[in-house]
Design a protein around this motif. Structure first.
Motif, mmCIF file in Angstrom:
data_model
loop_
_atom_site.group_PDB
_atom_site.id
_atom_site.type_symbol
_atom_site.label_atom_id
_atom_site.label_comp_id
_atom_site.label_asym_id
_atom_site.label_seq_id
_atom_site.Cartn_x
_atom_site.Cartn_y
_atom_site.Cartn_z
ATOM 1 N N ARG A 41 0.798 -1.221 0.036
ATOM 2 C CA ARG A 41 -0.040 -0.087 0.011
ATOM 3 C C ARG A 41 0.931 1.334 0.157
ATOM 4 N NH1 ARG A 41 -4.085 -1.561 4.179
ATOM 5 N NH2 ARG A 41 -2.983 -3.610 4.235
ATOM 6 N N MET A 46 -4.069 3.455 3.655
ATOM 7 C CA MET A 46 -4.689 3.295 2.077
ATOM 8 C C MET A 46 -4.772 1.859 2.359
ATOM 9 S SD MET A 46 -2.943 5.988 -0.227
ATOM 10 C CE MET A 46 -4.201 5.901 -1.684
ATOM 11 N N GLN A 52 -7.688 -2.893 -3.601
ATOM 12 C CA GLN A 52 -7.964 -1.617 -4.775
ATOM 13 C C GLN A 52 -8.448 -2.481 -6.067
ATOM 14 O OE1 GLN A 52 -7.351 1.501 -4.127
ATOM 15 N NE2 GLN A 52 -5.781 1.743 -2.664
ATOM 16 N N HIS A 140 -9.181 3.784 -7.900
ATOM 17 C CA HIS A 140 -8.659 2.676 -7.721
ATOM 18 C C HIS A 140 -7.795 1.735 -8.926
ATOM 19 C CE1 HIS A 140 -10.812 2.801 -3.731
ATOM 20 N NE2 HIS A 140 -11.959 3.240 -4.404
ATOM 21 N N THR A 143 -4.526 3.887 -8.684
ATOM 22 C CA THR A 143 -3.807 3.383 -7.272
ATOM 23 C C THR A 143 -3.177 2.090 -7.283
ATOM 24 O OG1 THR A 143 -5.229 5.138 -6.059
ATOM 25 C CG2 THR A 143 -4.027 3.590 -4.864
ATOM 26 N N ASP A 146 -0.087 2.511 -9.288
ATOM 27 C CA ASP A 146 0.852 3.366 -8.507
ATOM 28 C C ASP A 146 1.626 2.424 -7.566
ATOM 29 O OD1 ASP A 146 0.625 5.771 -10.062
ATOM 30 O OD2 ASP A 146 -0.773 6.532 -8.450
ATOM 31 N N THR B 142 -5.078 11.157 -10.073
ATOM 32 C CA THR B 142 -5.023 10.411 -8.991
ATOM 33 C C THR B 142 -3.625 10.223 -8.449
ATOM 34 O OG1 THR B 142 -6.794 9.126 -10.143
ATOM 35 C CG2 THR B 142 -5.594 7.769 -8.006
ATOM 36 N N THR B 143 -2.737 10.218 -9.517
ATOM 37 C CA THR B 143 -1.408 9.979 -9.071
ATOM 38 C C THR B 143 -0.681 11.201 -8.163
ATOM 39 O OG1 THR B 143 -0.778 8.645 -10.958
ATOM 40 C CG2 THR B 143 1.111 9.621 -9.939
ATOM 41 N N ASP B 146 -1.966 10.432 -5.025
ATOM 42 C CA ASP B 146 -1.348 9.443 -4.285
ATOM 43 C C ASP B 146 0.289 9.948 -3.896
ATOM 44 O OD1 ASP B 146 -3.350 7.306 -4.666
ATOM 45 O OD2 ASP B 146 -2.609 6.540 -6.342
ATOM 46 N N HIS B 150 1.079 9.334 0.043
ATOM 47 C CA HIS B 150 2.492 8.874 0.210
ATOM 48 C C HIS B 150 3.125 9.297 0.929
ATOM 49 C CE1 HIS B 150 5.501 5.641 0.004
ATOM 50 N NE2 HIS B 150 6.401 6.586 -0.565
#
Lengths: 164, 164
Positions: A41, A46, A52, A140, A143, A146, B142-143, B146, B150
């Motif tokens: 994660r 998260m 996801q 999702h 992610t 990612d 989204t990145t 993220d 993070h």
């Protein structure tokens, strides 16, 4: 409404399956237990990779079902391997193939009822698809990608887009 | 085509602005130089936060412009602060307001010409919007989120969806 939902979800799920295949290959090559990736994660609060993928498929089966006035199929959420996740993605793609344009077109104003955080919410079909289901779905899917990139899996945007 | 593009991009850009505001607040609270967040990335060969926001806005201004048969406005890509990124997002939202449903509806089959990786590609408007611009746009939005999650910024899905 059909074009903006079923073919989009289908293409993204197939690409996600390709992303997961790259991760499996990379785990084998680096001799990493695949469970490490499945449990990875980006932040402690998260969801991990498996969850996801589960939520992405929930939106992909849920949104077109609700637009068609059908109850979404229920899954058990017990995936424990990459093979299980591939099966869940394939099952969802197969389900989406059972829905036709006739089922979904014209659902712009259909009242969609949802429970979000314990509250009952209703919104018109188009708002639901474009401003709720899609952003959630893409969140999702992206992610998941990612998480794997952050763990060193050699993916590129082309894999995200096309799955290979 | 209008409903599936302009209002979607606008809502996501506004939410992204809210995400960035949370990051700024968090940087101040934790006494972290905002440049640390702006330069943060999830993998050494992924783009940093600033570039993620730049590319997201590129798709948001590019897709509706092309669907309307217009050249997308050119930006200088010289943002160096959170304030600059907010300005870029606001400028893009303002630009999207100049496009009407009449400009964009009916562009399903309009031939969209793009240069991707040096190659000339053409595809119909609907395919371009739903299978190229949107997945790319959501990838970068989204990145960006993220990257900040993070880095410990206390964001939740509600902020991703609504910006506050």
């Amino acid at each position: 409404m059909y074009e903006a939902s079923v073919p989009v979800f289908t293409a993204r799920l197939k690409a996600l399956s390709g992303v997961l295949s790259e991760a499996e290959r990379n785990a084998a090559e680096r001799r990493i237990d695949p469970q490490v990736f499945l449990a990875a994660r980006l932040a402690p609060d998260m969801f991990a990779l498996t969850r996801q993928v589960q939520i992405a498929t929930d939106h992909a089966k849920g949104a077109p079902s609700r637009l068609a006035g059908l109850a979404p199929p229920k899954y058990e959420d017990n995936e424990a391997s990459f093979a299980d996740l591939h099966a869940r993605l394939a099952r969802t793609v197969d389900y989406l193939e059972t829905l036709s344009a006739d089922d979904i077109d014209g659902s712009e104003d259909r009242a969609i009822e949802l429970k979000i955080g314990g509250r009952d919410i209703a919104m018109p079909g188009m708002q639901y698809l474009l401003h709720f289901a899609m952003p959630n779905f893409y969140f999702h899917v992206t992610t998941a990608y990612d998480i794997l990139r952050h763990n060193g899996v050699p993916l590129g945007k082309v894999v995200f887009m096309k799955g290979h």
